[in-house]
Design a protein around this motif. Structure first.
Motif, PDB file in Angstrom:
ATOM      1  N   VAL A  63      40.983  46.980  32.960  1.00 37.17           N
ATOM      2  CA  VAL A  63      41.153  45.523  32.899  1.00 37.17           C
ATOM      3  C   VAL A  63      39.781  44.887  32.772  1.00 37.17           C
ATOM      4  CG1 VAL A  63      42.004  43.474  34.092  1.00 37.17           C
ATOM      5  CG2 VAL A  63      43.213  45.642  34.355  1.00 37.17           C
ATOM      6  N   VAL A  64      39.663  43.914  31.875  1.00 43.99           N
ATOM      7  CA  VAL A  64      38.403  43.194  31.708  1.00 43.99           C
ATOM      8  C   VAL A  64      38.701  41.702  31.623  1.00 43.99           C
ATOM      9  CG1 VAL A  64      38.434  43.390  29.173  1.00 43.99           C
ATOM     10  CG2 VAL A  64      36.266  43.078  30.361  1.00 43.99           C
ATOM     11  N   GLY A  69      38.380  33.298  30.080  1.00 41.17           N
ATOM     12  CA  GLY A  69      38.938  33.225  31.420  1.00 41.17           C
ATOM     13  C   GLY A  69      40.218  34.012  31.609  1.00 41.17           C
ATOM     14  N   ARG A  70      40.696  34.656  30.540  1.00 35.57           N
ATOM     15  CA  ARG A  70      41.921  35.435  30.653  1.00 35.57           C
ATOM     16  C   ARG A  70      41.611  36.920  30.896  1.00 35.57           C
ATOM     17  NH1 ARG A  70      45.473  33.129  25.591  1.00 35.57           N
ATOM     18  NH2 ARG A  70      43.409  33.045  24.598  1.00 35.57           N
ATOM     19  N   LEU A  71      42.626  37.635  31.368  1.00 35.56           N
ATOM     20  CA  LEU A  71      42.508  39.072  31.579  1.00 35.56           C
ATOM     21  C   LEU A  71      43.008  39.809  30.352  1.00 35.56           C
ATOM     22  CD1 LEU A  71      44.000  39.420  35.179  1.00 35.56           C
ATOM     23  CD2 LEU A  71      41.587  39.214  34.553  1.00 35.56           C
ATOM     24  N   GLY A 338      37.719  39.283  39.672  1.00 38.65           N
ATOM     25  CA  GLY A 338      37.828  38.061  38.881  1.00 38.65           C
ATOM     26  C   GLY A 338      38.769  37.066  39.524  1.00 38.65           C
ATOM     27  N   ALA A 339      38.437  35.794  39.418  1.00 42.13           N
ATOM     28  CA  ALA A 339      39.298  34.711  39.895  1.00 42.13           C
ATOM     29  C   ALA A 339      39.671  34.875  41.370  1.00 42.13           C
ATOM     30  CB  ALA A 339      40.560  34.627  39.037  1.00 42.13           C
ATOM     31  N   GLY A 340      38.737  35.386  42.170  1.00 41.51           N
ATOM     32  CA  GLY A 340      38.994  35.546  43.585  1.00 41.51           C
ATOM     33  C   GLY A 340      39.929  36.698  43.917  1.00 41.51           C
ATOM     34  N   ARG A 341      40.184  37.553  42.939  1.00 44.91           N
ATOM     35  CA  ARG A 341      41.079  38.682  43.144  1.00 44.91           C
ATOM     36  C   ARG A 341      40.393  39.988  42.770  1.00 44.91           C
ATOM     37  NH1 ARG A 341      46.963  36.826  40.588  1.00 44.91           N
ATOM     38  NH2 ARG A 341      47.310  35.006  41.942  1.00 44.91           N
ATOM     39  N   LEU A 342      40.944  41.067  43.295  1.00 49.65           N
ATOM     40  CA  LEU A 342      40.543  42.398  42.883  1.00 49.65           C
ATOM     41  C   LEU A 342      41.743  43.008  42.183  1.00 49.65           C
ATOM     42  CD1 LEU A 342      38.261  44.572  43.089  1.00 49.65           C
ATOM     43  CD2 LEU A 342      39.521  45.488  45.067  1.00 49.65           C
ATOM     44  N   TYR A 343      41.625  43.186  40.872  1.00 50.15           N
ATOM     45  CA  TYR A 343      42.719  43.737  40.072  1.00 50.15           C
ATOM     46  C   TYR A 343      42.592  45.260  40.064  1.00 50.15           C
ATOM     47  CZ  TYR A 343      43.273  38.947  38.509  1.00 50.15           C
ATOM     48  OH  TYR A 343      43.463  37.578  38.480  1.00 50.15           O
ATOM     49  N   ILE A 344      43.695  45.931  40.333  1.00 51.37           N
ATOM     50  CA  ILE A 344      43.705  47.382  40.464  1.00 51.37           C
ATOM     51  C   ILE A 344      44.273  48.012  39.194  1.00 51.37           C
ATOM     52  CG2 ILE A 344      44.392  49.337  41.884  1.00 51.37           C
ATOM     53  CD1 ILE A 344      42.627  47.259  43.316  1.00 51.37           C
ATOM     54  N   LEU A 352      50.515  45.401  36.926  1.00 50.44           N
ATOM     55  CA  LEU A 352      49.096  45.324  37.254  1.00 50.44           C
ATOM     56  C   LEU A 352      48.986  44.867  38.703  1.00 50.44           C
ATOM     57  CD1 LEU A 352      46.060  45.287  36.553  1.00 50.44           C
ATOM     58  CD2 LEU A 352      46.385  42.953  35.691  1.00 50.44           C
ATOM     59  N   GLY A 353      48.316  45.663  39.527  1.00 51.51           N
ATOM     60  CA  GLY A 353      48.191  45.316  40.939  1.00 51.51           C
ATOM     61  C   GLY A 353      47.001  44.414  41.209  1.00 51.51           C
ATOM     62  N   TRP A 354      47.090  43.681  42.315  1.00 47.41           N
ATOM     63  CA  TRP A 354      45.935  42.870  42.756  1.00 47.41           C
ATOM     64  C   TRP A 354      46.020  42.585  44.235  1.00 47.41           C
ATOM     65  CZ3 TRP A 354      46.345  38.006  44.992  1.00 47.41           C
ATOM     66  CH2 TRP A 354      47.577  37.356  44.861  1.00 47.41           C
ATOM     67  N   ILE A 355      44.863  42.377  44.816  1.00 48.01           N
ATOM     68  CA  ILE A 355      44.771  41.898  46.193  1.00 48.01           C
ATOM     69  C   ILE A 355      43.721  40.795  46.214  1.00 48.01           C
ATOM     70  CG2 ILE A 355      45.417  44.112  47.228  1.00 48.01           C
ATOM     71  CD1 ILE A 355      42.442  44.576  47.834  1.00 48.01           C
ATOM     72  N   ALA A 356      43.710  40.008  47.261  1.00 46.32           N
ATOM     73  CA  ALA A 356      42.645  39.019  47.411  1.00 46.32           C
ATOM     74  C   ALA A 356      41.316  39.760  47.483  1.00 46.32           C
ATOM     75  CB  ALA A 356      42.866  38.198  48.674  1.00 46.32           C
ATOM     76  N   GLN A 357      40.305  39.225  46.815  1.00 47.25           N
ATOM     77  CA  GLN A 357      39.020  39.909  46.763  1.00 47.25           C
ATOM     78  C   GLN A 357      38.474  40.117  48.166  1.00 47.25           C
ATOM     79  OE1 GLN A 357      36.092  38.071  44.220  1.00 47.25           O
ATOM     80  NE2 GLN A 357      34.427  39.278  45.067  1.00 47.25           N
ATOM     81  N   PRO A 358      38.203  41.368  48.535  1.00 44.01           N
ATOM     82  CA  PRO A 358      37.694  41.624  49.892  1.00 44.01           C
ATOM     83  C   PRO A 358      36.318  41.007  50.079  1.00 44.01           C
ATOM     84  CG  PRO A 358      38.400  43.652  48.803  1.00 44.01           C
ATOM     85  CD  PRO A 358      38.331  42.593  47.766  1.00 44.01           C
ATOM     86  N   PRO A 359      36.029  40.474  51.270  1.00 34.87           N
ATOM     87  CA  PRO A 359      34.677  39.954  51.535  1.00 34.87           C
ATOM     88  C   PRO A 359      33.677  41.097  51.567  1.00 34.87           C
ATOM     89  CG  PRO A 359      35.975  39.980  53.554  1.00 34.87           C
ATOM     90  CD  PRO A 359      36.915  40.329  52.443  1.00 34.87           C
ATOM     91  N   GLN A 360      32.496  40.881  51.048  1.00 37.46           N
ATOM     92  CA  GLN A 360      31.472  41.934  51.032  1.00 37.46           C
ATOM     93  C   GLN A 360      30.540  41.795  52.227  1.00 37.46           C
ATOM     94  OE1 GLN A 360      31.687  44.369  48.781  1.00 37.46           O
ATOM     95  NE2 GLN A 360      33.515  43.370  48.034  1.00 37.46           N
TER      96      GLN A 360
END
Length: 360
Positions: A63-64, A69-71, A338-344, A352-360
């Protein structure tokens, strides 16, 4: 009648020992699998992934995020689909007629695709597909583009190709079973149309990403559980020989390292396309690996699905490690921020899976 079972035994032994197989296995020293310890201690941070349905399509292997702004994601059908970050507005952007894997956007807005069957491709903003290079490289897997415009790709194997060997999964499996280590990193210069070998000697070369200063390439080597850091200016470097231009950043990982992506903050993300298995026990037993290929596939033990991605810094520090041991994840191949998410990414799921972007 005693000759009947005896004859059957002889025939079975002859089949298991002599029936032709497509590999010529090489003996190698596999390190003992470390298991899920230390930075990779077992956890459930990837459990409960949200799903973006792909409406019958399968396998968003990479995924890119595009400049619009689109995936964008490539699918088993050969289609490249684009969508809004929330998964809405899905439409077919292009169809390669092959199996699109790694992708990256060039400065001119074209999407450069490493297609495992069709080779290196450029797709114009209107969806027009054009080949790059002479088309000789096969089983291309991942792609990264430097500010200079030069394109860096992994060629997973020069021995096995999806076109000849039954698809990407089968070709990859054969390459790892053989261990002849014919994977390469290539550079393509669009200005001169010259294809150059940067490095060779990888057992299933897979993901690729540039360092922030673009002096190095990070390369995942699936077949030997490693991530390399290779000098960008290396030329025909054999990673099987010691060199100051090649450093193993991660060794003896707990799974098969797959796609590499760079987040906007410079963090690198790596997916694992499956757990380690009994193949390690056959590392020094080439004949046994040949024999396994003669056993019908329905008799093979199927590994339990295990989702796993990790984030790391350029100096090899693990920043985060996310796992789903519950068996619900498709074959996780990577992750894109991207967009505050982590796409798996995954190679075989219908979403297509996603979770909220984990804090670093």
């Amino acid at each position: 009648m005693l000759w009947v079972p005896a004859a059957g035994t002889v025939l079975l032994a002859s089949y298991l020992g002599l029936w032709p197989v497509p590999i010529a296995p090489v003996s190698w020293e596999a390190p003992s699998a470390p298991g899920y310890v230390g930075a990779h201690a077992a956890n459930s941070k990837l459990a409960g992934v949200q799903r973006i349905d792909l409406h019958g399509e399968v396998g968003p292997e990479h995924v890119v995020a595009g400049p619009d702004g689109r995936l964008y994601t490539g699918l088993k059908s050969g289609k490249i689909v684009r969508m809004q970050p929330d998964g809405s507005g899905q439409q077919v952007f292009a169809a390669t007629g092959g199996r699109p894997l790694g992708m990256a956007f060039a400065a001119d807005g074209s999407l450069v695709v490493a297609d495992a069957i069709k080779g290196l491709l450029a797709i114009a903003p209107d969806g027009q597909v054009s080949p790059l290079g002479d088309g000789q490289a096969r089983f291309l897997n991942a792609v990264a583009i430097a500010a200079s415009g030069k394109i860096y790709v992994t060629e997973s194997s020069t021995r096995f190709t999806p076109a000849r060997n039954g698809g990407t999964v089968e070709a990859a499996m054969l390459d790892v079973m053989e261990q002849s280590a014919t994977g390469r990193v290539l550079e393509y210069d669009p200005a001169t149309r010259v294809l150059r070998e940067v490095a060779r000697g990888f057992s299933l070369a897979n993901g690729i990403a540039l360092s922030g200063d673009e002096a190095s390439l990070f390369v995942s080597e699936s077949g030997r559980y490693r991530v390399w850091k290779i000098a960008l200016d290396a030329d025909r470097l054999d990673v099987g020989q010691p060199s100051a231009q090649a450093q193993i950043l991660f060794d003896n990982l707990p799974g098969y390292p797959d796609n590499l992506t760079r987040a906007p903050d410079g963090t690198l993300w790596l997916g694992f396309g499956g757990q380690r298995n009994d193949l390690d026990k056959m590392a020094r037993k080439p004949f046994m690996r040949s024999m396994v290929l003669r056993i019908p596939r329905f008799l093979w033990a199927k590994p339990k699905p295990y989702g796993h991605v990790m984030a790391f810094s350029e100096d090899g520090k693990v920043i985060d490690d996310l796992q789903d041991p519950g068996g619900a994840s498709p074959l996780t191949t990577g992750a894109t921020v991207g967009a505050g998410r982590l796409y798996i990414h995954n190679a075989d799921g219908g979403a297509l899976g996603w979770i909220a972007q984990p804090p670093q």
